[in-house]
Scaffold this motif. Structure first.
Motif, PDB file in Angstrom:
ATOM      1  N   TYR A   1       0.794  -1.109   0.018  1.00 26.03           N
ATOM      2  CA  TYR A   1      -0.087  -0.023   0.027  1.00 26.03           C
ATOM      3  C   TYR A   1       0.835   1.333   0.104  1.00 26.03           C
ATOM      4  CZ  TYR A   1      -2.065   3.857   2.399  1.00 26.03           C
ATOM      5  OH  TYR A   1      -2.636   5.098   3.100  1.00 26.03           O
ATOM      6  N   LEU A   2       1.942   1.248   0.688  1.00 24.45           N
ATOM      7  CA  LEU A   2       2.830   2.348   0.829  1.00 24.45           C
ATOM      8  C   LEU A   2       3.235   2.782  -0.470  1.00 24.45           C
ATOM      9  CD1 LEU A   2       4.584   1.899   4.330  1.00 24.45           C
ATOM     10  CD2 LEU A   2       2.825   3.498   3.887  1.00 24.45           C
ATOM     11  N   GLN A   3       3.813   1.639  -1.231  1.00 23.36           N
ATOM     12  CA  GLN A   3       4.660   2.016  -2.624  1.00 23.36           C
ATOM     13  C   GLN A   3       3.484   2.505  -3.509  1.00 23.36           C
ATOM     14  OE1 GLN A   3       7.629  -0.827  -3.408  1.00 23.36           O
ATOM     15  NE2 GLN A   3       7.173  -1.702  -1.419  1.00 23.36           N
ATOM     16  N   ALA A   4       2.218   1.949  -3.418  1.00 22.53           N
ATOM     17  CA  ALA A   4       1.419   2.149  -4.577  1.00 22.53           C
ATOM     18  C   ALA A   4       0.576   3.592  -4.224  1.00 22.53           C
ATOM     19  CB  ALA A   4       0.115   0.969  -4.563  1.00 22.53           C
ATOM     20  N   HIS A   5       0.654   4.124  -3.081  1.00 26.59           N
ATOM     21  CA  HIS A   5      -0.103   5.389  -2.889  1.00 26.59           C
ATOM     22  C   HIS A   5       0.838   6.512  -2.638  1.00 26.59           C
ATOM     23  CE1 HIS A   5      -3.143   2.201  -2.169  1.00 26.59           C
ATOM     24  NE2 HIS A   5      -4.158   3.329  -2.618  1.00 26.59           N
ATOM     25  N   GLY A   6       2.121   6.184  -2.848  1.00 23.17           N
ATOM     26  CA  GLY A   6       3.047   7.195  -2.542  1.00 23.17           C
ATOM     27  C   GLY A   6       3.146   8.610  -3.368  1.00 23.17           C
ATOM     28  N   GLU A   7       2.350   8.729  -4.631  1.00 20.41           N
ATOM     29  CA  GLU A   7       2.033   9.681  -5.307  1.00 20.41           C
ATOM     30  C   GLU A   7       0.904  10.489  -4.979  1.00 20.41           C
ATOM     31  OE1 GLU A   7       4.498  10.852  -7.032  1.00 20.41           O
ATOM     32  OE2 GLU A   7       5.853   9.173  -6.859  1.00 20.41           O
TER      33      GLU A   7
ATOM     34  N   GLU B   1      -3.176  12.838  -0.301  1.00 16.19           N
ATOM     35  CA  GLU B   1      -3.491  12.753   0.921  1.00 16.19           C
ATOM     36  C   GLU B   1      -2.194  11.977   1.725  1.00 16.19           C
ATOM     37  OE1 GLU B   1      -5.201   9.271  -1.194  1.00 16.19           O
ATOM     38  OE2 GLU B   1      -5.153  11.281  -1.293  1.00 16.19           O
ATOM     39  N   ARG B   2      -2.518  12.304   3.115  1.00 17.22           N
ATOM     40  CA  ARG B   2      -1.237  11.545   3.865  1.00 17.22           C
ATOM     41  C   ARG B   2      -1.383  10.262   3.971  1.00 17.22           C
ATOM     42  NH1 ARG B   2       1.009  15.920   7.539  1.00 17.22           N
ATOM     43  NH2 ARG B   2       2.028  14.228   8.643  1.00 17.22           N
ATOM     44  N   LEU B   3      -0.303   9.252   3.851  1.00 14.56           N
ATOM     45  CA  LEU B   3      -0.344   7.776   4.148  1.00 14.56           C
ATOM     46  C   LEU B   3      -1.207   7.409   5.534  1.00 14.56           C
ATOM     47  CD1 LEU B   3       3.101   6.923   2.780  1.00 14.56           C
ATOM     48  CD2 LEU B   3       1.050   6.525   1.518  1.00 14.56           C
ATOM     49  N   GLN B   4      -1.905   6.304   5.340  1.00 19.61           N
ATOM     50  CA  GLN B   4      -2.472   5.928   6.711  1.00 19.61           C
ATOM     51  C   GLN B   4      -1.520   5.127   7.478  1.00 19.61           C
ATOM     52  OE1 GLN B   4      -5.778   6.759   7.539  1.00 19.61           O
ATOM     53  NE2 GLN B   4      -5.724   8.098   5.567  1.00 19.61           N
ATOM     54  N   VAL B   5      -1.725   5.092   8.771  1.00 19.27           N
ATOM     55  CA  VAL B   5      -0.847   4.122   9.756  1.00 19.27           C
ATOM     56  C   VAL B   5      -1.297   2.910   9.759  1.00 19.27           C
ATOM     57  CG1 VAL B   5      -0.278   6.368  11.222  1.00 19.27           C
ATOM     58  CG2 VAL B   5      -2.359   4.775  11.566  1.00 19.27           C
TER      59      VAL B   5
ATOM     60  N   LYS C   1       6.063  11.913   2.204  1.00 23.02           N
ATOM     61  CA  LYS C   1       4.984  11.344   2.651  1.00 23.02           C
ATOM     62  C   LYS C   1       5.410  10.354   3.809  1.00 23.02           C
ATOM     63  CE  LYS C   1       1.352  10.647   0.312  1.00 23.02           C
ATOM     64  NZ  LYS C   1       0.432  10.442  -0.787  1.00 23.02           N
ATOM     65  N   LEU C   2       6.628   9.599   3.421  1.00 27.23           N
ATOM     66  CA  LEU C   2       7.090   8.546   4.391  1.00 27.23           C
ATOM     67  C   LEU C   2       7.507   9.206   5.578  1.00 27.23           C
ATOM     68  CD1 LEU C   2       8.989   6.417   1.844  1.00 27.23           C
ATOM     69  CD2 LEU C   2       6.844   5.909   3.118  1.00 27.23           C
ATOM     70  N   ILE C   3       8.260  10.528   5.447  1.00 25.67           N
ATOM     71  CA  ILE C   3       8.604  11.165   6.620  1.00 25.67           C
ATOM     72  C   ILE C   3       7.498  11.663   7.506  1.00 25.67           C
ATOM     73  CG2 ILE C   3       9.734  13.326   7.541  1.00 25.67           C
ATOM     74  CD1 ILE C   3      11.652  13.106   4.909  1.00 25.67           C
ATOM     75  N   TRP C   4       6.338  11.973   6.879  1.00 24.78           N
ATOM     76  CA  TRP C   4       5.107  12.469   7.804  1.00 24.78           C
ATOM     77  C   TRP C   4       4.397  11.220   8.328  1.00 24.78           C
ATOM     78  CZ3 TRP C   4       3.036  15.186   2.640  1.00 24.78           C
ATOM     79  CH2 TRP C   4       3.802  16.425   2.269  1.00 24.78           C
TER      80      TRP C   4
END
Length: 394
Positions: free
Chosen positions: A53-59, A62-66, A97-100
């Protein structure tokens, strides 16, 4: 009274005991590592879909979900290492986004707490993690830790984390000041550390050039060599008069790379400077920049008291085609003995041998004419025995 044999037996028992103890420690560490690896594998398998999911939604905007559900502290640390690996693979908004996400998961807060841990290397590891996460909130705490750790190489780990997290050039300046006060001759390393920052560092290096601290000036000079920018020429001219010899040399080295600085007055000052390093750099620059106008200055410098100045002056004359070669031959006519004629003679012979090798691999008429012209000048200026001339023509 204990006999030597009894002493030896006691010693062997003690040695055996230490060996067994060491083996037990190694075995315990091995079991611990196996347990950690298994735990890591289980965690990665558990959150495998989440990493996809992290790699697919990086672009997306919205912020990535925990991760869903309750995540233990140990699982957070394992996920953190995976996030660090992904950060190394991505740049731009994807990495941001990964940092956030690290902030949203509480990983920044966790390492901020570890900065106050009892063990030194726990604190250093936390500083390293905060640097990877580029947390601006951690800068004050990292700066405090940097001031306390100045006795070993951990200072560079913490300094690099400060650079990555820096909010502005003032943070970088404070970090650089602490490092150069704690360690000697680390200017190049400090420039490399500063280059990891997301802050625009060009203005910082320009400020360093005008600083009263010679150590910061050296950082500025090295940084300017990597991140050159216009408008600092007056600062370079002032640094030539610096009381610090290393500053003078680095400033002249920068100027000798750019033909804009190589005017008559500047080159005259360099060729007559008290520092032999500066005279040598100026002589070398004349040849590399093909400044035929300064052949008389080079010809005079071949007689310098310093060997390196003589060497670079003679080599530069050799670089200035037939006109410079003729000046070397004139030295042989004017100076029969001494260091000046010896250096000129050595460079002349090297130049003739080099061009002779070129002629063997190419049949360019222009090269042949140039070689014959130089050989004629050499014969005319310095009478050799018949055997030597024949050796040169072979």
């Amino acid at each position: 009274m204990q006999t030597p044999l009894a002493t030896a037996i006691v010693f062997l028992y003690a040695l055996c005991g230490l060996t067994v103890l060491g083996l037990l420690v190694l075995f315990a560490l091995k079991l611990r590592n196996i347990s950690v690896e298994k735990q890591t594998m289980r965690c990665l398998e558990k959150y495998r879909d989440y990493f996809v999911y992290l790699q697919a939604h990086g672009e997306e905007e919205e912020r990535l979900q925990v991760p869903y559900g309750d995540v233990t502290q140990k699982e957070k640390q394992i996920i953190q290492k995976k996030l660090f690996e992904l950060m190394e693979c991505f740049t731009g908004i994807h990495r941001d986004k990964l940092i956030w996400l690290c902030e949203d998961m509480g990983l920044v807060e966790l390492d901020m707490q570890r900065l106050n841990g009892k063990w030194k290397w726990t604190r250093v590891d936390a500083a390293y993690n905060l640097g990877i996460m580029r947390s601006k909130l951690a800068v004050p705490a990292l700066m405090t830790l940097l001031q306390k750790n100045t006795n070993d190489t951990s200072v560079f780990i913490i300094a690099r984390s400060v650079a990555k997290c820096a909010r502005n050039t003032e943070d970088l300046r404070e970090m650089a000041t602490h490092v150069v006060r704690a360690k000697n001759n680390v200017h190049q390393l400090v420039v490399d550390i500063i280059s990891d920052s997301q802050v625009d560092t060009a203005p910082l290096f320009a400020q360093f050039l005008q600083d009263s601290d010679a150590e910061l000036v050296k950082i500025g000079l090295i940084g300017y060599a990597v991140h050159a920018q216009p408008g600092i020429e007056p600062a370079l001219y002032q640094l030539i008069q610096s009381p610090d010899k290393e500053v003078r040399i680095k400033a002249v080295k920068l100027m000798c790379r750019d033909i804009r600085y190589m005017n008559e007055q500047t080159l005259t000052d360099f060729m007559n400077h008290k520092d032999w390093e500066i005279r040598a750099m100026a002589a070398k620059a004349i040849g590399s920049l093909k400044l035929h106008t300064y052949i008389p200055s080079l010809k005079k410098a071949v007689g310098d008291a310093n060997w390196w100045v003589r060497h670079h002056s003679a080599r530069s004359l050799a670089q200035l085609e037939v006109e410079g070669f003729a000046a070397l031959c004139e030295i042989l006519q004017e100076e029969r003995n001494g260091h000046k004629s010896e250096m000129a003679h050595q460079v002349i012979q090297e130049e003739l041998e080099k061009e002779k090798l070129v002629l063997q691999s190419a049949t360019a008429t222009e090269k042949l004419v140039q070689y014959n012209e130089k050989l004629h000048l050499y014969r005319k200026s310095y009478r050799k025995t018949i055997s030597t001339v024949q050796a040169l023509e072979r």
